[in-house]
Design a protein around this motif. Sequence first.
Motif, PDB file in Angstrom:
ATOM      1  N   GLU A 233      57.388  56.409  81.760  1.00 20.09           N
ATOM      2  CA  GLU A 233      58.795  56.056  81.956  1.00 20.09           C
ATOM      3  C   GLU A 233      59.641  57.099  81.213  1.00 20.09           C
ATOM      4  O   GLU A 233      59.617  57.151  79.988  1.00 20.09           O
ATOM      5  N   PRO A 234      60.378  57.946  81.948  1.00 22.47           N
ATOM      6  CA  PRO A 234      61.074  59.062  81.303  1.00 22.47           C
ATOM      7  C   PRO A 234      62.372  58.640  80.631  1.00 22.47           C
ATOM      8  O   PRO A 234      63.121  57.792  81.142  1.00 22.47           O
ATOM      9  N   VAL A 235      62.659  59.254  79.480  1.00 17.78           N
ATOM     10  CA  VAL A 235      63.922  59.055  78.774  1.00 17.78           C
ATOM     11  C   VAL A 235      64.424  60.431  78.345  1.00 17.78           C
ATOM     12  O   VAL A 235      63.720  61.166  77.641  1.00 17.78           O
ATOM     13  N   ASP A 241      70.789  57.444  73.428  1.00 14.72           N
ATOM     14  CA  ASP A 241      70.344  57.328  72.045  1.00 14.72           C
ATOM     15  C   ASP A 241      68.904  56.805  72.061  1.00 14.72           C
ATOM     16  O   ASP A 241      68.635  55.699  72.548  1.00 14.72           O
ATOM     17  N   ILE A 242      67.989  57.601  71.550  1.00 10.50           N
ATOM     18  CA  ILE A 242      66.571  57.281  71.691  1.00 10.50           C
ATOM     19  C   ILE A 242      66.194  55.998  70.954  1.00 10.50           C
ATOM     20  O   ILE A 242      65.455  55.151  71.495  1.00 10.50           O
ATOM     21  N   GLY A 268      67.792  69.932  70.246  1.00  8.65           N
ATOM     22  CA  GLY A 268      68.811  68.893  70.270  1.00  8.65           C
ATOM     23  C   GLY A 268      69.871  69.110  69.208  1.00  8.65           C
ATOM     24  O   GLY A 268      69.746  69.962  68.317  1.00  8.65           O
ATOM     25  N   PHE A 269      70.941  68.308  69.288  1.00  7.43           N
ATOM     26  CA  PHE A 269      72.113  68.504  68.444  1.00  7.43           C
ATOM     27  C   PHE A 269      72.321  67.369  67.455  1.00  7.43           C
ATOM     28  O   PHE A 269      73.440  67.125  67.008  1.00  7.43           O
ATOM     29  N   ALA A 270      71.261  66.683  67.094  1.00  2.41           N
ATOM     30  CA  ALA A 270      71.362  65.704  66.017  1.00  2.41           C
ATOM     31  C   ALA A 270      71.705  66.433  64.719  1.00  2.41           C
ATOM     32  O   ALA A 270      71.307  67.581  64.508  1.00  2.41           O
ATOM     33  N   ARG A 293      60.924  62.427  62.136  1.00  2.00           N
ATOM     34  CA  ARG A 293      61.791  61.414  61.507  1.00  2.00           C
ATOM     35  C   ARG A 293      62.116  60.298  62.493  1.00  2.00           C
ATOM     36  O   ARG A 293      62.038  59.110  62.170  1.00  2.00           O
ATOM     37  N   GLN A 294      62.496  60.692  63.709  1.00  2.00           N
ATOM     38  CA  GLN A 294      62.899  59.712  64.714  1.00  2.00           C
ATOM     39  C   GLN A 294      61.722  58.830  65.133  1.00  2.00           C
ATOM     40  O   GLN A 294      61.877  57.605  65.305  1.00  2.00           O
ATOM     41  N   ALA A 295      60.554  59.427  65.277  1.00  2.00           N
ATOM     42  CA  ALA A 295      59.375  58.661  65.686  1.00  2.00           C
ATOM     43  C   ALA A 295      59.020  57.600  64.650  1.00  2.00           C
ATOM     44  O   ALA A 295      58.682  56.452  64.988  1.00  2.00           O
ATOM     45  N   ILE A 296      59.100  57.964  63.374  1.00  2.00           N
ATOM     46  CA  ILE A 296      58.810  57.000  62.309  1.00  2.00           C
ATOM     47  C   ILE A 296      59.818  55.860  62.327  1.00  2.00           C
ATOM     48  O   ILE A 296      59.452  54.683  62.187  1.00  2.00           O
TER      49      ILE A 296
END
Length: 389
Positions: A233-235, A241-242, A268-270, A293-296
């Motif tokens: 399922e693509p995002v 916002d993930i 990305g631009f975070a 960081r985001q995955a955690i």
Amino acid sequence: MRAATFQGKGDIDVRQMPDPAIVNPRDCIIEVTSTAICGSDLHLYDGVIPGVAKDDILGHEFMGRVVATGKESTLEVGQRVVVPFTIFCGQCFHCSEQRYSNCDNSCPVEDQEVAEKAFGHPMAGMFGYSHLTGGFAGGQAEYVRIPYSDVVPLVVPEDIPDERLLFLSDILPTGWMAALNAEIAPGDTIAVWGCGPVGLFAILSAFQQKAGRVIAIDGVKGRLDMAEQLGAEPVNFHETDILDALKQMTGGVGPDAVIDAVGMEAHGFAIDNIADRIKQTVGIGQDRAHVLRQAIMACRKGGRVSVPGVYGGKADLFPLGALMQKGLQLRTGQTHVRRFTAELLDLIERDVIDPSFLISHRLPLDEAATGYRNFRDHQDEWIKVVMHP
């Protein structure tokens, strides 16, 4: 012989280099029939991996035919082999535990001190991947010397084309080990960051290992389309916002396991990624760790974090509190390729998987510079580049 050499950041040149020779009784020499550009090679190309010297021969995904053997090699001239990117002795403690990328003996002594300062211990040797891992000449060349040829190469059948076998050298086992490190239980929901070659093979592997859902995260439409074709399922992180999306897709729980197939050059631009990129550009930082960081932060409580993406230095703002408070398991490491090659070769021979779907471009070795440039700059179309010396 001709070989793709590193001449500086963003500068790859195919030059005449000395032919390799047998230097140890366990060596062999192979004539390369196919070689590929890996996403990890782009870290060298972009100048963010230390220890790469001018005229180093690049490339760690390759296969070919044996043309010469040392006295203690178990191979025969004419045999067709795939060569894992990790070099290992087969005799040390780590090799006895099939942790081949942790081999104690394959990194030359003169390079061990550099790696020990960077990582605490010397690393195993790797083909074409800087003097942190031994400075071994890589496989984007006409010929390569293979150390420990009695244990490292995989002899492969004559009746299967190179393109179905080549990725046994790295990215197929890397995707497989990424999924194994996620400890997938039947029906689990897995989120994969990065739909490059390793991410796509991690998606394929997750489904083979009985995942119920795989959510694929990337910012490149062509890659997301390939992930969707595999059943994910693509995002698109440019459009949503993930963290919010993953909560909504999992009823607020979060994925059971997450896979960071991006590594040290996240896009990305975070805000944190922009700061990392500035530090990397001016030389005061090596890793852009936004994805990790985001995955955690996204992973459910008690979940698993698998990191096949390459990191080479230190990262700021690491969410250690989230890792600890949520009780997450974190598993990382360079791939123990030979642990998985027999199983994966069997899946290829039985037509359960055909890794060649990944190949988007085929080039002669002389066009290596073009391949590198486009693989970095046009990721929507240049998914995987295979070269033929």
